[in-house]
Design a protein around this motif. Structure first.
Motif, PDB file in Angstrom:
ATOM      1  N   PHE A  77      19.226  21.089  29.166  1.00  0.00           N
ATOM      2  CA  PHE A  77      18.532  20.283  28.165  1.00  0.00           C
ATOM      3  C   PHE A  77      18.433  20.947  26.789  1.00  0.00           C
ATOM      4  CE2 PHE A  77      17.079  17.907  31.910  1.00  0.00           C
ATOM      5  CZ  PHE A  77      17.297  16.619  31.445  1.00  0.00           C
ATOM      6  N   THR A 101      12.013  15.175  30.011  1.00  0.00           N
ATOM      7  CA  THR A 101      11.718  14.758  31.372  1.00  0.00           C
ATOM      8  C   THR A 101      10.593  15.711  31.771  1.00  0.00           C
ATOM      9  OG1 THR A 101      12.488  14.783  33.660  1.00  0.00           O
ATOM     10  CG2 THR A 101      13.678  16.218  32.135  1.00  0.00           C
ATOM     11  N   ARG A 132      14.969  12.680  23.903  1.00  0.00           N
ATOM     12  CA  ARG A 132      16.189  13.480  24.057  1.00  0.00           C
ATOM     13  C   ARG A 132      17.016  13.345  22.782  1.00  0.00           C
ATOM     14  NH1 ARG A 132      17.878  12.426  30.470  1.00  0.00           N
ATOM     15  NH2 ARG A 132      15.840  13.056  31.249  1.00  0.00           N
ATOM     16  N   ILE A 142      20.350   1.653  25.603  1.00  0.00           N
ATOM     17  CA  ILE A 142      21.375   2.252  26.463  1.00  0.00           C
ATOM     18  C   ILE A 142      21.432   3.767  26.287  1.00  0.00           C
ATOM     19  CG2 ILE A 142      23.890   2.414  26.786  1.00  0.00           C
ATOM     20  CD1 ILE A 142      23.998  -0.627  26.515  1.00  0.00           C
ATOM     21  N   HIS A 154       8.106  12.234  41.251  1.00  0.00           N
ATOM     22  CA  HIS A 154       8.284  13.625  41.673  1.00  0.00           C
ATOM     23  C   HIS A 154       7.578  13.809  43.010  1.00  0.00           C
ATOM     24  CE1 HIS A 154       9.793  15.095  37.694  1.00  0.00           C
ATOM     25  NE2 HIS A 154       9.187  13.987  37.299  1.00  0.00           N
ATOM     26  N   GLN A 216      25.021   4.387  33.932  1.00  0.00           N
ATOM     27  CA  GLN A 216      24.134   5.013  34.927  1.00  0.00           C
ATOM     28  C   GLN A 216      22.726   4.460  34.729  1.00  0.00           C
ATOM     29  OE1 GLN A 216      24.170   9.415  35.589  1.00  0.00           O
ATOM     30  NE2 GLN A 216      22.040   9.266  34.999  1.00  0.00           N
TER      31      GLN A 216
HETATM   32  N1  5CA Z   1      13.821  14.220  36.030  1.00  0.00           N
HETATM   33  C1  5CA Z   1      14.954  13.469  36.470  1.00  0.00           C
HETATM   34  C2  5CA Z   1      14.513  12.315  37.320  1.00  0.00           C
HETATM   35  S1  5CA Z   1      13.314  11.392  36.520  1.00  0.00           S
HETATM   36  C3  5CA Z   1      15.764  13.009  35.278  1.00  0.00           C
HETATM   37  O1  5CA Z   1      15.387  13.199  34.152  1.00  0.00           O
HETATM   38  N2  5CA Z   1      16.900  12.400  35.572  1.00  0.00           N
HETATM   39  S2  5CA Z   1      17.949  11.873  34.496  1.00  0.00           S
HETATM   40  O2  5CA Z   1      18.164  12.823  33.461  1.00  0.00           O
HETATM   41  O3  5CA Z   1      19.119  11.486  35.231  1.00  0.00           O
HETATM   42  O4  5CA Z   1      17.333  10.605  33.838  1.00  0.00           O
HETATM   43  C4  5CA Z   1      16.951   9.498  34.610  1.00  0.00           C
HETATM   44  C5  5CA Z   1      17.648   8.243  34.126  1.00  0.00           C
HETATM   45  O5  5CA Z   1      17.306   8.004  32.766  1.00  0.00           O
HETATM   46  C6  5CA Z   1      19.160   8.319  34.118  1.00  0.00           C
HETATM   47  O6  5CA Z   1      19.682   7.991  35.382  1.00  0.00           O
HETATM   48  C7  5CA Z   1      19.542   7.300  33.077  1.00  0.00           C
HETATM   49  O7  5CA Z   1      19.633   6.019  33.663  1.00  0.00           O
HETATM   50  C8  5CA Z   1      18.371   7.323  32.128  1.00  0.00           C
HETATM   51  N3  5CA Z   1      18.647   8.002  30.846  1.00  0.00           N
HETATM   52  C9  5CA Z   1      18.952   9.304  30.659  1.00  0.00           C
HETATM   53  N4  5CA Z   1      19.114   9.567  29.340  1.00  0.00           N
HETATM   54  C10 5CA Z   1      18.914   8.402  28.679  1.00  0.00           C
HETATM   55  C11 5CA Z   1      18.934   8.010  27.288  1.00  0.00           C
HETATM   56  N5  5CA Z   1      19.184   8.891  26.319  1.00  0.00           N
HETATM   57  N6  5CA Z   1      18.683   6.714  26.987  1.00  0.00           N
HETATM   58  C12 5CA Z   1      18.409   5.826  27.958  1.00  0.00           C
HETATM   59  N7  5CA Z   1      18.377   6.135  29.263  1.00  0.00           N
HETATM   60  C13 5CA Z   1      18.604   7.410  29.625  1.00  0.00           C
END
Ligand code: 5CA
Ligand code: ZN
Length: 473
Positions: A77, A101, A132, A142, A154, A216
């Protein structure tokens, strides 16, 4: 859809979902209509999670040293974290990270909370915004820099077995959730080089948008004991031994809302599943000079009747042409329209128009029409869901020569292939084709091919898995 990106942008604006003109890149304003859709979607998810999770709320800010503790996680990150460095004019002596997160916000507290095996399992979730600093091209809902609707769960367990089981439980919850929204999905195990930073393995849901790119839409991670060791989360077993816990986490974002809009929409605009539509039925009185009072009175009566039965009704009385109203409520995705004019009133009938297929249905107002309308909602939902699943399934194409990948992808489709599963081979495949491997299929998946006795598409070694490749968002 020829230009999905443009369509998507327009619909967000025209249907008043969000306003993306906010003067920070990657951040938008939820408008009343979008906010309602978001609210109904959240209600569905909360109902599912509340069955065996507790909702909590952690602070937005994470101290620098906590964020830095888990090496792999923080590396994953590091380019994406926003920092708070000042309080007023004073520079803080400890920088504060804005959560990308919440592992590093939650787990120091879990270390205080977990004491004995009787405390386990623990299952929490929160719905918050996370930030992020995305460097890839941002797109409303998106890929955003403020994820406004981050739903993160969690869990903490005493054994590795239970954590693995929780991954399966979470997958079932997400399937049920996506099914309620009629979003088609592909579940895969992400390749090791694409798993969540700090996880043992990552299971991911992807949907296919009309432009042939996958998105995703949710991930479930088995964290093993990595974070437990970093944050010293231990419990006392029945035999009074202190053991590290096993953890999982799983999350969804605004992308779920983007998918509902993206997979169901058409040229006329939104098509919303009735469960989440702000206006489930739109009543449009067809008014002429004569008899308008009676028509409106009848419409009011129907409205009240439907509302008492828990249906969200929108009555459009405005003094404008009906055609204009039809256009607007089709654009807004209202699943049903009820038209009633003086001639219908004489027969005590009304016309219903389905948004999903534009079919017209006459209903008798002397009959139990509320039941009929509820049945129609169910039909509309089933029909929408069936259509999008069929569309997606038709676009998953099995190939046995790597040369065919780019043709399939250029046609807006997803590639399925047999793979040895090895990292080196997978990376070579990605390099040669310039297309991402989504992951591998479970043997029970409907997209799984029989790999028995077959060879890997690239290296020729024994094939172990069905892999999927797609152009991704
Ligand atoms: N802590 C873990 C589980 S909550 C986590 O952060 N997983 S993650 O990074 O995969 O994020 C969870 C979901 O958020 C992803 O599967 C994706 O669908 C969504 N996501 C991730 N980054 C973004 C973004 N910048 N904009 C919109 N959706 C996002
Ligand atoms: Zn191989």
């Amino acid at each position: 859809m020829e230009n999905f990106s443009e369509w998507f942008h327009n619909i967000l604006e025209e249907a008043e979902i969000i306003d993306s003109r906010y003067p920070i890149k990657g951040m938008s304003v939820w408008l009343p209509n979008g906010f309602k859709i978001r609210k109904h979607i959240l209600e569905l998810l909360k109902k599912l999670l509340d069955k065996d999770h507790e909702e909590v709320l952690f602070p937005l800010l994470v101290p620098e040293d906590e964020l830095a503790k888990e090496g792999i996680h923080v590396k994953g990150f590091e380019e994406e974290v926003y920092w708070v460095t000042h309080g007023g004019r004073k520079e803080l002596n400890k920088k504060l990270a804005i959560r990308p997160t919440s592992e590093t916000a939650m787990y120091p507290m879990f270390s205080l909370w977990v004491r004995s095996h009787t405390d386990l399992p623990m299952k929490f979730y929160q719905i918050v915004n996370t930030f992020r600093y995305e460097t890839k091209h941002t797109r409303p809902l998106i890929r955003v820099r403020e994820i406004t609707t981050f739903k993160e769960a969690h869990t903490v367990h005493g054994t590795s077995y239970e954590a693995a089981e929780q991954v399966k439980i979470a997958i079932e919850i997400y399937k049920e959730f996506f099914d309620l929204l009629g979003i088609p999905y592909i579940l895969s195990k992400r390749p090791v080089w694409d798993k969540f930073p700090g996880a043992d393995y990552t299971m991911a849901f992807d949907t296919l948008l009309p432009d042939g790119k996958t998105l995703q839409i949710g991930t479930v991670h088995n964290l093993g004991q990595t974070f437990a060791k970093t944050f010293d989360i231990r419990y006392e077993t029945e035999d009074s031994i202190h053991e590290y816990v096993y953890q999982t986490c799983y999350g969804l974002s605004d992308r779920v809302i983007a998918s509902v809009i993206g997979v169901h929409g058409d040229k006329k605009g939104l098509r919303l599943p009735p469960k989440i539509a702000p206006n489930q039925i739109t009543i449009i009185p067809i008014i002429f000079k004569e008899g308008s009072e009676e028509v409106i009175a009848k419409c009011e009566e129907i409205k009240l009747d439907l509302e008492t039965n828990g249906i969200r009704v929108n009555m459009d009385n405005r003094d404008i042409r009906p055609g204009k109203k039809f256009y607007q409520w089709e654009l807004n995705g209202s699943p049903l329209r009820l038209e009633l004019g003086p001639r219908d009133l004489k027969k005590n009938k009304a016309i219903l128009v389905r948004r999903d297929n534009l079919e017209k249905i006459e209903i008798d107002l002397n009959s139990k029409y509320v039941e009929k309308i509820n049945e129609l909602f169910e039909n509309i939902y089933n029909n929408m869901k069936k259509n999008v699943w069929e569309k997606m399934e038709d676009k998953i194409i099995a190939i046995d020569n790597l040369k065919d990948v780019n043709d399939v992808i250029a046609n807006g489709k997803v590639v399925s292939f047999l793979w040895c599963g090895e990292e080196e081979c997978g990376k070579a495949i990605e390099e040669i084709t310039d297309i991402d491997i989504l992951g591998t299929q479970d043997e029970k998946s409907e997209f799984n091919q029989d790999a028995d006795g077959k060879e890997c598409i690239h290296c020729g070694k024994k094939a172990e898995y069905t892999g999927l490749m797609a152009k991704t968002y």
